[in-house]
Design a protein around this motif. Structure first.
Motif, PDB file in Angstrom:
ATOM      1  N   ALA A 195       0.836  -1.208   0.000  1.00 25.54           N
ATOM      2  CA  ALA A 195       0.000   0.000   0.000  1.00 25.54           C
ATOM      3  C   ALA A 195       0.867   1.253   0.000  1.00 25.54           C
ATOM      4  O   ALA A 195       0.601   2.216  -0.750  1.00 25.54           O
ATOM      5  N   ALA A 196       1.922   1.263   0.828  1.00 27.03           N
ATOM      6  CA  ALA A 196       2.828   2.413   0.874  1.00 27.03           C
ATOM      7  C   ALA A 196       3.535   2.604  -0.462  1.00 27.03           C
ATOM      8  O   ALA A 196       3.764   3.741  -0.903  1.00 27.03           O
ATOM      9  N   PHE A 197       3.860   1.491  -1.112  1.00 27.32           N
ATOM     10  CA  PHE A 197       4.516   1.580  -2.414  1.00 27.32           C
ATOM     11  C   PHE A 197       3.617   2.282  -3.434  1.00 27.32           C
ATOM     12  O   PHE A 197       4.081   3.130  -4.212  1.00 27.32           O
ATOM     13  N   TYR A 198       2.338   1.957  -3.437  1.00 25.77           N
ATOM     14  CA  TYR A 198       1.429   2.593  -4.403  1.00 25.77           C
ATOM     15  C   TYR A 198       1.167   4.058  -4.052  1.00 25.77           C
ATOM     16  O   TYR A 198       0.878   4.867  -4.941  1.00 25.77           O
ATOM     17  N   VAL A 199       1.281   4.397  -2.780  1.00 29.52           N
ATOM     18  CA  VAL A 199       1.244   5.825  -2.404  1.00 29.52           C
ATOM     19  C   VAL A 199       2.447   6.528  -3.008  1.00 29.52           C
ATOM     20  O   VAL A 199       2.348   7.628  -3.561  1.00 29.52           O
ATOM     21  N   LEU A 200       3.614   5.875  -2.920  1.00 28.51           N
ATOM     22  CA  LEU A 200       4.839   6.436  -3.502  1.00 28.51           C
ATOM     23  C   LEU A 200       4.704   6.604  -5.015  1.00 28.51           C
ATOM     24  O   LEU A 200       5.112   7.629  -5.576  1.00 28.51           O
ATOM     25  N   VAL A 201       4.124   5.606  -5.673  1.00 32.99           N
ATOM     26  CA  VAL A 201       3.935   5.678  -7.121  1.00 32.99           C
ATOM     27  C   VAL A 201       3.047   6.874  -7.480  1.00 32.99           C
ATOM     28  O   VAL A 201       3.306   7.594  -8.448  1.00 32.99           O
ATOM     29  N   GLY A 202       1.998   7.090  -6.670  1.00 33.01           N
ATOM     30  CA  GLY A 202       1.122   8.236  -6.914  1.00 33.01           C
ATOM     31  C   GLY A 202       1.860   9.551  -6.767  1.00 33.01           C
ATOM     32  O   GLY A 202       1.611  10.507  -7.515  1.00 33.01           O
TER      33      GLY A 202
END
Length: 236
Positions: A195-202
């Motif tokens: 989940a944190a990774f996809y926040v980073l991607v955003g």
């Protein structure tokens, strides 16, 4: 009852073994009322009593869950973040040109083509150097934004490390004691990492994109490991 020395089946209340001639003491006789007293481990000792009705099936259930979690960890080692080819090429070219002119340390400003969770510190370090460069030119807003991105990148890395450690320790305790607590916490932390990774991607929109296959595979394998354990526990 059974003889604690040779394992022979004996009538209840026997004082001597008819096979080996051993004298049975009262405490030995009471302890030898089942085949498990012959040195074999019970399901409680192995720790699988909460997973299913038989020792063999319980052990197999744990092995399947651990194999799925291990596959999730392998998927987490693959590249997850792909840097825009233009950004990667320009930063590499600029760093190479500066290096040829005699500037030192400029290679640290070049972005890689892709990053894995374990290489998040490298990405964070490069972004932090650009943030410092922006601050030097008076762009404080860019510095703050890149600082947040750096923080999230480090959160991804720390969560990933924690999940791998917990899954490793949890696998051992699951096999030896039947305790799923660390194993479950490791899987939950891995989902948080995703989940944190996809926040980073955003936050890196336009700069980098997620490589979907390994991220989705990791999430599905992680969920499958715990779905399998939950299913087996319900059947127990």
């Amino acid at each position: 009852m059974f003889c604690p020395k040779c394992g022979a089946s004996l009538p209840d209340g026997s004082q001597f073994c008819g096979q080996c001639g051993s004298q049975l003491k009262a405490n030995e006789a009471s302890a030898a009322t089942s085949p498990s007293a012959q040195g074999g481990k019970t399901r409680q000792q192995k720790g699988f009593s909460s997973l299913s009705g038989s020792e063999a099936n319980s052990e197999n259930s744990a092995h399947v869950a651990i194999a799925l979690a291990a596959a999730a960890v392998v998927a987490s080692l693959l590249p997850w973040l792909e840097v825009d080819s233009v950004v990667s090429a320009l930063s590499g070219a600029a760093a190479g040109a500066a290096s040829s002119l005699g500037f030192s340390g400029v290679s640290d400003y070049a972005f890689g083509e892709s990053y894995s969770l374990w290489s998040m510190p490298s990405l964070a370090g490069t972004i932090e150097r650009y943030a410092s460069l922006g601050a030097a030119f008076g762009n404080s807003s860019a510095d703050a934004g890149m600082g947040t991105i750096t923080l999230v990148a480090w959160i991804c890395f720390i969560a990933w490390i924690g999940s791998v450690v917990l899954l490793g320790l949890g696998s051992y305790e699951l096999l030896r004691k039947g305790d799923i607590k660390k194993f479950k916490n490791g899987g939950t932390l891995l989902l948080f990492c995703i989940a944190a990774f996809y926040v980073l991607v955003g936050m890196l929109d336009g700069f980098a994109t997620a490589i979907v296959l390994p991220t989705i595979a990791c999430m599905l394998l992680d969920c499958a490991a715990f779905g399998w354990l939950k299913l087996k526990m319900k059947k127990s």
